[in-house]
Design a protein around this motif. Structure first.
Motif, mmCIF file in Angstrom:
data_model
loop_
_atom_site.group_PDB
_atom_site.id
_atom_site.type_symbol
_atom_site.label_atom_id
_atom_site.label_comp_id
_atom_site.label_asym_id
_atom_site.label_seq_id
_atom_site.Cartn_x
_atom_site.Cartn_y
_atom_site.Cartn_z
ATOM 1 N N ARG A 205 41.312 31.711 -35.403
ATOM 2 C CA ARG A 205 41.026 33.103 -35.185
ATOM 3 C C ARG A 205 39.939 33.613 -34.315
ATOM 4 O O ARG A 205 41.017 34.699 -34.033
ATOM 5 C CB ARG A 205 40.679 33.216 -37.109
ATOM 6 C CG ARG A 205 41.909 33.120 -38.449
ATOM 7 C CD ARG A 205 40.654 33.403 -39.296
ATOM 8 N NE ARG A 205 39.604 33.491 -40.117
ATOM 9 C CZ ARG A 205 40.197 32.118 -41.167
ATOM 10 N NH1 ARG A 205 40.950 31.966 -41.655
ATOM 11 N NH2 ARG A 205 38.734 32.530 -41.123
ATOM 12 N N HIS A 209 41.789 36.134 -32.248
ATOM 13 C CA HIS A 209 41.495 37.672 -31.570
ATOM 14 C C HIS A 209 40.833 38.092 -30.165
ATOM 15 O O HIS A 209 40.894 38.716 -30.050
ATOM 16 C CB HIS A 209 40.399 37.761 -32.926
ATOM 17 C CG HIS A 209 39.593 39.298 -32.500
ATOM 18 N ND1 HIS A 209 39.938 40.169 -32.415
ATOM 19 C CD2 HIS A 209 38.358 39.365 -32.179
ATOM 20 C CE1 HIS A 209 38.992 41.155 -32.533
ATOM 21 N NE2 HIS A 209 38.023 40.876 -31.850
ATOM 22 N N PHE A 210 40.654 36.898 -29.769
ATOM 23 C CA PHE A 210 39.750 37.052 -28.237
ATOM 24 C C PHE A 210 40.804 37.447 -26.800
ATOM 25 O O PHE A 210 40.849 37.963 -26.782
ATOM 26 C CB PHE A 210 38.755 36.037 -28.004
ATOM 27 C CG PHE A 210 37.340 35.933 -28.653
ATOM 28 C CD1 PHE A 210 36.457 37.132 -29.660
ATOM 29 C CD2 PHE A 210 36.883 34.700 -28.799
ATOM 30 C CE1 PHE A 210 35.728 37.210 -29.486
ATOM 31 C CE2 PHE A 210 35.944 34.868 -29.914
ATOM 32 C CZ PHE A 210 35.175 35.946 -30.206
ATOM 33 N N GLU A 212 44.171 38.595 -28.097
ATOM 34 C CA GLU A 212 44.580 39.751 -29.024
ATOM 35 C C GLU A 212 43.140 40.678 -28.504
ATOM 36 O O GLU A 212 43.600 41.686 -27.852
ATOM 37 C CB GLU A 212 44.656 39.468 -29.725
ATOM 38 C CG GLU A 212 45.710 38.974 -30.446
ATOM 39 C CD GLU A 212 45.793 38.672 -31.781
ATOM 40 O OE1 GLU A 212 44.943 39.263 -32.765
ATOM 41 O OE2 GLU A 212 46.767 37.860 -32.388
ATOM 42 N N GLU A 213 42.104 41.010 -28.257
ATOM 43 C CA GLU A 213 41.100 41.593 -27.718
ATOM 44 C C GLU A 213 41.684 41.990 -26.172
ATOM 45 O O GLU A 213 40.991 43.128 -25.963
ATOM 46 C CB GLU A 213 39.821 41.228 -28.097
ATOM 47 C CG GLU A 213 38.920 42.679 -27.954
ATOM 48 C CD GLU A 213 37.472 42.705 -28.768
ATOM 49 O OE1 GLU A 213 36.960 43.155 -29.701
ATOM 50 O OE2 GLU A 213 37.142 40.907 -28.447
ATOM 51 N N MET A 214 41.905 40.868 -25.595
ATOM 52 C CA MET A 214 42.269 41.326 -24.336
ATOM 53 C C MET A 214 43.434 42.150 -23.353
ATOM 54 O O MET A 214 44.021 42.440 -23.009
ATOM 55 C CB MET A 214 41.518 40.273 -23.446
ATOM 56 C CG MET A 214 40.286 39.362 -23.097
ATOM 57 S SD MET A 214 40.428 38.536 -22.303
ATOM 58 C CE MET A 214 40.249 37.067 -23.590
ATOM 59 N N GLY A 215 44.326 42.716 -24.482
ATOM 60 C CA GLY A 215 45.709 43.045 -24.761
ATOM 61 C C GLY A 215 46.570 41.585 -24.418
ATOM 62 O O GLY A 215 47.426 42.239 -24.090
ATOM 63 N N SER A 217 49.369 38.514 -25.579
ATOM 64 C CA SER A 217 49.416 38.363 -26.725
ATOM 65 C C SER A 217 49.640 36.769 -27.162
ATOM 66 O O SER A 217 50.067 35.852 -26.798
ATOM 67 C CB SER A 217 51.270 38.192 -26.924
ATOM 68 O OG SER A 217 52.234 37.549 -25.873
ATOM 69 N N PHE A 274 37.231 34.716 -22.291
ATOM 70 C CA PHE A 274 37.392 34.168 -23.540
ATOM 71 C C PHE A 274 36.128 32.729 -23.167
ATOM 72 O O PHE A 274 35.391 32.652 -24.546
ATOM 73 C CB PHE A 274 38.736 33.178 -23.767
ATOM 74 C CG PHE A 274 38.730 32.586 -24.484
ATOM 75 C CD1 PHE A 274 39.638 32.553 -25.624
ATOM 76 C CD2 PHE A 274 39.189 31.085 -24.540
ATOM 77 C CE1 PHE A 274 39.466 31.625 -26.559
ATOM 78 C CE2 PHE A 274 39.263 30.607 -25.300
ATOM 79 C CZ PHE A 274 39.395 30.635 -26.688
ATOM 80 N N GLN A 277 32.867 34.386 -24.143
ATOM 81 C CA GLN A 277 32.834 34.213 -25.971
ATOM 82 C C GLN A 277 33.629 33.275 -27.178
ATOM 83 O O GLN A 277 32.576 33.787 -28.124
ATOM 84 C CB GLN A 277 34.306 35.932 -25.946
ATOM 85 C CG GLN A 277 34.081 37.328 -25.238
ATOM 86 C CD GLN A 277 35.364 37.366 -25.577
ATOM 87 O OE1 GLN A 277 36.295 36.758 -25.167
ATOM 88 N NE2 GLN A 277 35.027 39.100 -25.685
#
Length: 296
Positions: A205, A209-210, A212-215, A217, A274, A277
């Motif tokens: 997860r 999330h990381f 998707e947070e960067m834009g 898919s 990524f 993070q």
């Protein structure tokens, strides 16, 4: 955790001065050294034979040692030997002479032409002009496959001993035309955890999330849930986690010419972020929970 210097013709470990995070990064399909004897045996030209490679994935994850983790990368090409398979997934139709009795000749990967010694590259392009001697296949397995996995095991075991946990990130790329079944979605990244069996759900997860947070898919397990490496090395109940990361090649390379796109550096920077993070997440999660990253 050093691997034998004699193996470096075939693969390489790039290590940090000091390992500071419980991660091992692995790029098994980005090798670009094509043996002359292999090319001489092939039907394919120098461009076609590269179609199945994970182009430049080792370069996209090149910041791993700077961030404090080792990066294992193959120099041999996937078309020559695929270490993301069982050691003896072999197609008897490819070889002169009988295969050993312990060979797995019935796997779906063998049936699809993508065994340990692949029969095809992408788009069902046959690699070889004629059958290979069985001895050739066994030599590749003994001299490259087994040392590669021995090295990977040492990196994982050393990381686990040092930190009490290890997260293996198996780094791959996928064709740009891959879609989710029943939709027009072409994911930028796919996180594979063997449907929750090779890594904790928290890790998967977080990875989604990381991205998707960067834009980007990002999806989980479909259509790629992870191969032999993810399945074989992921043991979450023992603190051994394995995630496969598939990157959409069209983000960073022209799939016809195999030339890097102008966006290559931006994708490499996104993967560097990524990695950072993920390392921060594991550190924070572990500090907050003594049973951190255990299987659900």
């Amino acid at each position: 955790m050093d691997c034998s210097a004699g193996d470096f013709e075939h693969f390489e470990v790039r290590e940090p001065a000091t390992q500071t995070i419980p991660f091992v990064f692995n790029s098994p399909h980005s090798g670009r050294r094509y043996p002359a004897s292999f090319l001489a045996e092939s039907n394919l030209d120098s461009m076609a034979i590269r179609r199945s490679a994970d182009h430049y994935v080792d370069e996209l994850f090149a910041d791993a040692p700077e961030l404090g983790a080792p990066l294992l990368l193959a120099h041999f090409p996937r078309a020559y030997l695929d270490v993301n398979r069982e050691p003896y997934e072999l197609d008897p139709r490819m070889f002169d002479g009988p295969l050993p009795s312990y060979t797995n000749i019935g796997s779906m990967r063998v049936a699809g032409g993508l065994g340990t010694i692949p029969r095809i590259v992408a788009e069902n392009m046959e690699i070889y002009r004629k059958r290979l001697p069985v001895e050739e296949a066994l030599l590749r397995i003994e001299s490259i496959y087994k040392p590669y996995h021995a090295c990977l095991r040492r990196l994982i075991a050393g990381t686990h001993a040092r930190f009490g946990t290890c997260v293996l990130i198996d780094c791959h790329s996928m064709p740009g035309n891959i879609r989710l079944a029943g939709s027009d979605i072409r994911p930028d990244f796919i996180i594979g955890d063997r449907y929750g069996t090779s890594a904790s759900a928290e890790l998967s997860r977080a990875a989604l999330h990381f991205f998707e947070e960067m834009g980007f898919s990002a999806v989980r397990n479909k259509p790629y849930a992870g191969g032999f490496i993810t399945e074989h090395y992921g043991r979450p109940v023992r603190g051994l986690h394995a995630l496969q990361i598939e990157i959409n090649r069209s983000l960073y390379v022209d799939e016809q010419t195999l030339i890097k796109r102008p966006e290559f550096d931006a994708i490499a920077a996104a993967l560097s972020l990524f990695m950072r993070q993920m390392a921060d997440f594991v550190a924070e999660f572990s500090a907050s929970d003594d049973s951190a990253l255990a299987a659900e």
